[in-house]
Design an enzyme around this catalytic site. Structure first.
Site, PDB file in Angstrom:
ATOM      1  N   CYS A 178     -10.776  88.094  30.170  1.00  0.00           N
ATOM      2  CA  CYS A 178     -11.022  89.252  30.099  1.00  0.00           C
ATOM      3  C   CYS A 178     -10.637  89.170  29.006  1.00  0.00           C
ATOM      4  O   CYS A 178     -11.366  90.144  28.105  1.00  0.00           O
ATOM      5  CB  CYS A 178     -10.507  90.004  31.057  1.00  0.00           C
ATOM      6  SG  CYS A 178     -10.674  89.547  33.069  1.00  0.00           S
TER       7      CYS A 178
ATOM      8  N   HIS B 126     -11.758  98.162  29.770  1.00  0.00           N
ATOM      9  CA  HIS B 126     -12.495  96.980  30.236  1.00  0.00           C
ATOM     10  C   HIS B 126     -13.234  97.436  31.710  1.00  0.00           C
ATOM     11  O   HIS B 126     -12.201  98.345  32.876  1.00  0.00           O
ATOM     12  CB  HIS B 126     -10.630  96.329  30.900  1.00  0.00           C
ATOM     13  CG  HIS B 126     -11.242  95.106  32.048  1.00  0.00           C
ATOM     14  ND1 HIS B 126     -12.614  94.180  30.833  1.00  0.00           N
ATOM     15  CD2 HIS B 126     -10.299  94.646  32.480  1.00  0.00           C
ATOM     16  CE1 HIS B 126     -12.304  92.978  32.991  1.00  0.00           C
ATOM     17  NE2 HIS B 126     -10.939  93.153  32.693  1.00  0.00           N
TER      18      HIS B 126
ATOM     19  N   ASN C 203     -17.301  94.066  37.228  1.00  0.00           N
ATOM     20  CA  ASN C 203     -16.040  92.862  36.892  1.00  0.00           C
ATOM     21  C   ASN C 203     -16.940  91.730  35.880  1.00  0.00           C
ATOM     22  O   ASN C 203     -16.483  91.231  36.491  1.00  0.00           O
ATOM     23  CB  ASN C 203     -14.860  92.849  37.265  1.00  0.00           C
ATOM     24  CG  ASN C 203     -13.754  92.496  36.436  1.00  0.00           C
ATOM     25  OD1 ASN C 203     -13.960  91.820  34.908  1.00  0.00           O
ATOM     26  ND2 ASN C 203     -12.086  92.251  36.200  1.00  0.00           N
TER      27      ASN C 203
HETATM   28  C1  LIG Z   1      -8.807  94.664  44.335  1.00  0.00           C
HETATM   29  C2  LIG Z   1      -8.610  96.151  44.626  1.00  0.00           C
HETATM   30  C3  LIG Z   1      -9.600  96.907  44.417  1.00  0.00           C
HETATM   31  C4  LIG Z   1      -8.002  96.290  46.303  1.00  0.00           C
HETATM   32  O1  LIG Z   1      -7.742  97.844  46.106  1.00  0.00           O
HETATM   33  P1  LIG Z   1      -6.450  97.962  46.684  1.00  0.00           P
HETATM   34  O2  LIG Z   1      -6.672  99.847  47.364  1.00  0.00           O
HETATM   35  O3  LIG Z   1      -5.595  97.580  46.228  1.00  0.00           O
HETATM   36  O4  LIG Z   1      -6.513  97.830  48.772  1.00  0.00           O
HETATM   37  P2  LIG Z   1      -5.964  96.527  49.133  1.00  0.00           P
HETATM   38  O5  LIG Z   1      -5.874  95.087  48.741  1.00  0.00           O
HETATM   39  O6  LIG Z   1      -4.627  96.805  50.006  1.00  0.00           O
HETATM   40  O7  LIG Z   1      -6.539  96.271  50.768  1.00  0.00           O
HETATM   41  C5  LIG Z   1      -6.839  97.426  51.470  1.00  0.00           C
HETATM   42  C6  LIG Z   1      -7.626  97.098  52.923  1.00  0.00           C
HETATM   43  O8  LIG Z   1      -8.810  97.030  52.290  1.00  0.00           O
HETATM   44  C7  LIG Z   1      -8.832  95.758  53.097  1.00  0.00           C
HETATM   45  N1  LIG Z   1     -10.366  95.434  51.930  1.00  0.00           N
HETATM   46  C8  LIG Z   1      -9.863  94.482  50.544  1.00  0.00           C
HETATM   47  N2  LIG Z   1     -10.915  93.998  50.499  1.00  0.00           N
HETATM   48  C9  LIG Z   1     -11.980  94.634  50.859  1.00  0.00           C
HETATM   49  C10 LIG Z   1     -13.597  95.132  50.718  1.00  0.00           C
HETATM   50  N3  LIG Z   1     -13.999  94.335  50.004  1.00  0.00           N
HETATM   51  N4  LIG Z   1     -14.257  95.034  51.653  1.00  0.00           N
HETATM   52  C11 LIG Z   1     -13.513  96.420  52.888  1.00  0.00           C
HETATM   53  N5  LIG Z   1     -12.012  96.416  52.763  1.00  0.00           N
HETATM   54  C12 LIG Z   1     -11.473  95.357  51.843  1.00  0.00           C
HETATM   55  C13 LIG Z   1      -8.021  95.152  52.499  1.00  0.00           C
HETATM   56  O9  LIG Z   1      -8.171  93.845  53.799  1.00  0.00           O
HETATM   57  C14 LIG Z   1      -6.704  96.075  53.183  1.00  0.00           C
HETATM   58  O10 LIG Z   1      -7.093  95.502  54.821  1.00  0.00           O
HETATM   59  P3  LIG Z   1      -5.651  96.463  55.739  1.00  0.00           P
HETATM   60  O11 LIG Z   1      -5.136  97.488  54.890  1.00  0.00           O
HETATM   61  O12 LIG Z   1      -6.354  96.792  57.334  1.00  0.00           O
HETATM   62  O13 LIG Z   1      -4.939  95.019  55.376  1.00  0.00           O
HETATM   63  C15 LIG Z   1      -7.592  97.347  43.559  1.00  0.00           C
HETATM   64  O14 LIG Z   1      -6.284  96.688  44.106  1.00  0.00           O
HETATM   65  C16 LIG Z   1      -7.471  96.387  41.984  1.00  0.00           C
HETATM   66  O15 LIG Z   1      -8.534  96.493  41.848  1.00  0.00           O
HETATM   67  N6  LIG Z   1      -6.465  96.034  41.245  1.00  0.00           N
HETATM   68  C17 LIG Z   1      -7.043  95.271  40.459  1.00  0.00           C
HETATM   69  C18 LIG Z   1      -7.582  93.969  39.713  1.00  0.00           C
HETATM   70  C19 LIG Z   1      -8.079  93.937  38.488  1.00  0.00           C
HETATM   71  O16 LIG Z   1      -7.867  94.970  37.845  1.00  0.00           O
HETATM   72  N7  LIG Z   1      -8.704  92.248  38.452  1.00  0.00           N
HETATM   73  C20 LIG Z   1      -9.502  92.263  37.601  1.00  0.00           C
HETATM   74  C21 LIG Z   1      -8.157  92.142  36.093  1.00  0.00           C
HETATM   75  S1  LIG Z   1      -8.659  91.226  35.041  1.00  0.00           S
END
Ligand SMILES: CC(C)(COP(=O)(O)OP(=O)(O)OC[C@H]1O[C@@H](n2cnc3c(N)ncnc32)[C@H](O)[C@@H]1OP(=O)(O)O)[C@@H](O)C(=O)NCCC(=O)NCCS
Length: 324
Positions: A112, A251, A281
């Site tokens: 990124c 970003h 993203n």
């Molecule tokens: C990926 C991201 C959106 C996930 O959000 P989060 O609040 O951390 O969610 P979690 O991963 O803890 O998941 C929570 C729940 O939602 C569920 N879930 C994950 N993706 C899902 C989706 N697309 N739709 C529905 N539910 C989803 C998970 O399975 C989990 O369920 P559980 O509680 O039953 O196990 C977040 O962590 C994020 O944006 N991280 C940074 C990513 C980033 O910046 N990446 C690029 C860097 S360049």
């Protein structure tokens, strides 16, 4: 003389995939995606579409706005991890299509952060030779590395490419400072296992190894910490304070990360550029696409002091301070 941004451009596939489209192919919901990420839709390339199909129009726009011809370009740096081919570089593909005959072209592989890394290299070249014209590209066709069976990553990303032409001038949109950083020890938090030399494509290649894997929660924390740190470093080098910043182009990985950054910098959301709702993203595309939209929609105004900040796989991070 300072490095200045002479022109910007961007392009994305016409095909738009909404959260409702994704609801039909995986166990997810528009509500979950919007609440957790801020994304409503993203551009996803169709079969046959490749990096240069979008890098070319983005670069042509940037050149046109800079008032330069392709033959004026001395260097092309393409921040991308998804060039048309593993070899030649994506920048070389764009050079050929543009007819930028005298340019030296190479890719900057920093996930990124690729565009701001490219900006950093361009700025340093220009300090050595202010006569240069440099095209910096950033963007991806990242959808080829998405596992449509994995709702935790597939909903987050999209395809797009942006570009900017940089030169040295006494006036213009001056780049006051560019700072970068990386930590290879944390590379496995966000990675694509296969197609490199560690896991090459063989007859028994597992297609899962072609897909992005991410430990989202950990990445979230590192993203905020490192974008704040590198932004403060860029501000210090520019001789500016965070209070003087009037616009932020962050970003576009997660709306909650963007809001937490705004809070850290004590800025209202009106001063923060957001297009994650329409793009998701786009990796190295987020900053140049947002910069182009901010520049051409009137979001950036003359006299603005702009902070660009990014974070990505590697791990890598970078920030730039630009006087608009
Ligand atoms: C990926 C991201 C959106 C996930 O959000 P989060 O609040 O951390 O969610 P979690 O991963 O803890 O998941 C929570 C729940 O939602 C569920 N879930 C994950 N993706 C899902 C989706 N697309 N739709 C529905 N539910 C989803 C998970 O399975 C989990 O369920 P559980 O509680 O039953 O196990 C977040 O962590 C994020 O944006 N991280 C940074 C990513 C980033 O910046 N990446 C690029 C860097 S360049």
């Amino acid at each position: 003389m300072h490095s200045v941004i002479l022109g910007t451009g961007s392009a994305a596939p016409e095909n738009v995939v909404t959260n409702h489209d994704l609801e039909k192919i995986m166990d997810t919901s528009d509500e979950w995606i919007v609440q957790r990420t801020g994304i409503k839709s993203r551009h996803i390339s169709l079969p046959g579409e490749k990096f240069s199909d979008f890098a070319l129009p983005a670069s042509r726009l940037a050149l046109e706005r800079a008032g330069l011809e392709a033959t004026d370009i001395d260097f092309i740096f393409a921040g991308t991890m998804t060039p048309d081919y593993l070899m030649p570089a994506g920048a070389c593909s764009v050079q050929a299509l543009l007819g930028a005959e005298k340019a030296t072209a190479m890719d900057v592989c920093a996930a990124c952060s690729g565009f701001i890394y490219g900006l950093s290299i361009a700025d340093k070249y220009l300090r050595c030779d202010p006569t240069l014209n440099i095209l910096v590209i950033g963007g991806e066709i990242v959808s080829h590395h998405l596992d449509w069976d994995d709702r935790t990553t597939a909903v987050l990303f999209g395809d797009a490419v942006g570009a900017a032409v940089i030169g040295a001038r006494a006036d213009g949109h001056r780049i006051l400072a560019v700072e970068t950083g990386s930590n290879g020890n944390l590379g496995e938090l966000l990675y694509i296992q296969g197609t490199g030399s560690a896991t090459p494509v063989t007859r028994d290649f597992d297609i899962k190894d072609n897909y992005i894997q991410m430990r989202g929660r950990e990445i979230f924390k590192h993203a905020i910490k490192n974008m704040v740190e590198v932004s403060n470093r860029a501000l210090a080098n520019a001789g500016k304070t965070v209070e003087e910043i009037t616009k932020i182009i962050p970003h576009q990985a997660n709306m909650r990360i963007i809001e937490m950054l705004a809070k850290q910098f004590k800025k209202p959301m009106e001063e923060v550029f957001v297009n994650i709702d329409r793009y998701g993203n786009t990796s190295a595309g987020t900053i140049p696409v947002a910069l182009n939209e901010a520049a051409t929609t009137g979001f950036l105004e003359p006299g603005d002091l702009v902070l660009l900040t990014v974070f990505g796989g590697g791990l890598t991070w970078a920030a730039a301070v630009v006087e608009w």
